[in-house]
Motif scaffolding. Structure first.
Motif, PDB file in Angstrom:
ATOM      1  N   GLU A  15      83.775 -94.048 -52.817  1.00  0.00           N
ATOM      2  CA  GLU A  15      84.375 -93.282 -51.722  1.00  0.00           C
ATOM      3  C   GLU A  15      85.045 -94.197 -50.697  1.00  0.00           C
ATOM      4  O   GLU A  15      86.097 -93.866 -50.137  1.00  0.00           O
ATOM      5  CB  GLU A  15      83.312 -92.417 -51.032  1.00  0.00           C
ATOM      6  N   THR A  18      88.379 -95.522 -52.371  1.00  0.00           N
ATOM      7  CA  THR A  18      89.436 -94.509 -52.463  1.00  0.00           C
ATOM      8  C   THR A  18      89.940 -94.100 -51.082  1.00  0.00           C
ATOM      9  O   THR A  18      91.137 -93.862 -50.900  1.00  0.00           O
ATOM     10  CB  THR A  18      88.923 -93.274 -53.222  1.00  0.00           C
ATOM     11  N   CYS A  21      92.352 -96.857 -49.936  1.00  0.00           N
ATOM     12  CA  CYS A  21      93.560 -97.064 -50.737  1.00  0.00           C
ATOM     13  C   CYS A  21      94.452 -95.833 -50.843  1.00  0.00           C
ATOM     14  O   CYS A  21      95.639 -95.959 -51.190  1.00  0.00           O
ATOM     15  CB  CYS A  21      93.175 -97.516 -52.148  1.00  0.00           C
ATOM     16  N   ALA A  22      93.910 -94.654 -50.577  1.00  0.00           N
ATOM     17  CA  ALA A  22      94.644 -93.417 -50.853  1.00  0.00           C
ATOM     18  C   ALA A  22      95.990 -93.350 -50.138  1.00  0.00           C
ATOM     19  O   ALA A  22      96.967 -92.823 -50.681  1.00  0.00           O
ATOM     20  CB  ALA A  22      93.785 -92.216 -50.479  1.00  0.00           C
ATOM     21  N   LEU A  46      90.112 -96.497 -58.722  1.00  0.00           N
ATOM     22  CA  LEU A  46      91.336 -95.803 -58.294  1.00  0.00           C
ATOM     23  C   LEU A  46      91.897 -94.924 -59.401  1.00  0.00           C
ATOM     24  O   LEU A  46      92.324 -93.789 -59.155  1.00  0.00           O
ATOM     25  CB  LEU A  46      92.380 -96.822 -57.841  1.00  0.00           C
ATOM     26  N   GLY A  49      89.920 -91.852 -59.870  1.00  0.00           N
ATOM     27  CA  GLY A  49      90.141 -90.932 -58.763  1.00  0.00           C
ATOM     28  C   GLY A  49      91.567 -90.421 -58.698  1.00  0.00           C
ATOM     29  O   GLY A  49      91.933 -89.747 -57.732  1.00  0.00           O
ATOM     30  N   ILE A  51      94.264 -92.001 -58.121  1.00  0.00           N
ATOM     31  CA  ILE A  51      94.988 -92.616 -57.006  1.00  0.00           C
ATOM     32  C   ILE A  51      95.869 -93.711 -57.590  1.00  0.00           C
ATOM     33  O   ILE A  51      95.372 -94.626 -58.257  1.00  0.00           O
ATOM     34  CB  ILE A  51      94.010 -93.186 -55.961  1.00  0.00           C
TER      35      ILE A  51
END
Length: 213
Positions: A15, A18, A21-22, A46, A49, A51
């Protein structure tokens, strides 16, 4: 430039990765050594996820060697040139040239490579005076068998202390000294000592040192 500083690198918290980096098109992983465990793990987090942040690391930073300021300067500048051209790196070449000139000048003046710094205690480490004291005591009492242990205090086996006749394993200094002590004979001793004082052991871990005899 936003930074995510991983105080704990294992286990990684997906969490946190992400969330950082999101909102970014690309990130640079600064990780010494190889293989690139963190870079690979973050890539996996990533992608799982969904992303699509592009991860840079060993493609702009070296696989091996110490990440000194000069190395980081070159790597970060390359990363910025490829991913954020609006952030100027105009002075990068000038700074690198100045560093190279200083290194060349120092090499010429020294005339020979500087010997590598041997592994040893940090400056100001409280364990250093402990081993200095043991060296001084041995001048009076003669040499004793020292059963060393695993931890920062294992540096005592190296110069300039050279204390440590055996290193059996992590936390086993006490056990190894108990095994060796009955067989110890000290013909060089100038002072008669009881049998229990013929062997010292260091045990503990990196920030805790205990000495028993």
């Amino acid at each position: 430039m936003p930074l995510a500083i991983l105080n704990v690198t294992y286990p990684l918290v997906p969490e946190e990765i992400t969330r950082f980096c999101a909102s970014k098109r690309s990130v640079l992983i600064v990780e010494e050594g190889q293989p690139a465990f963190l870079e690979q793990a973050i890539e996996s987090i990533l992608r799982k996820g969904d992303i699509q942040t592009v991860v840079f690391g060993k493609d702009v930073l070296p696989m091996a060697g110490e990440y000194v300021a000069e190395v980081l300067l070159k790597g970060i500048a390359t990363f910025l040139e490829n991913n954020a051209p609006s952030i100027t790196a105009d002075h990068r070449g000038e700074i690198v040239t100045r560093i190279d000139d200083l290194k060349s000048s120092a090499s010429t003046q020294l005339g020979a490579p500087v010997p590598p710094r041997p592994p040893t205690f940090c400056t100001g480490c409280p364990e250093r005076p402990v081993f200095t004291a043991i060296k001084l005591v041995q001048r009076e009492l003669g040499n004793v068998h020292i059963a060393a242990d695993i931890g920062c205090h294992t540096f005592s086996t190296l110069a300039p202390f050279n204390l440590g006749n055996s290193v059996l394993g992590y936390g086993l200094g006490l056990a190894s000294s108990a095994a060796v002590n009955p067989a110890i004979r000290r013909p060089d001793s100038r002072v008669e000592l009881p049998q229990r004082q013929q062997c010292l052991d260091f045990h503990g871990w990196s920030v805790l040192l205990a000495i028993s005899s």
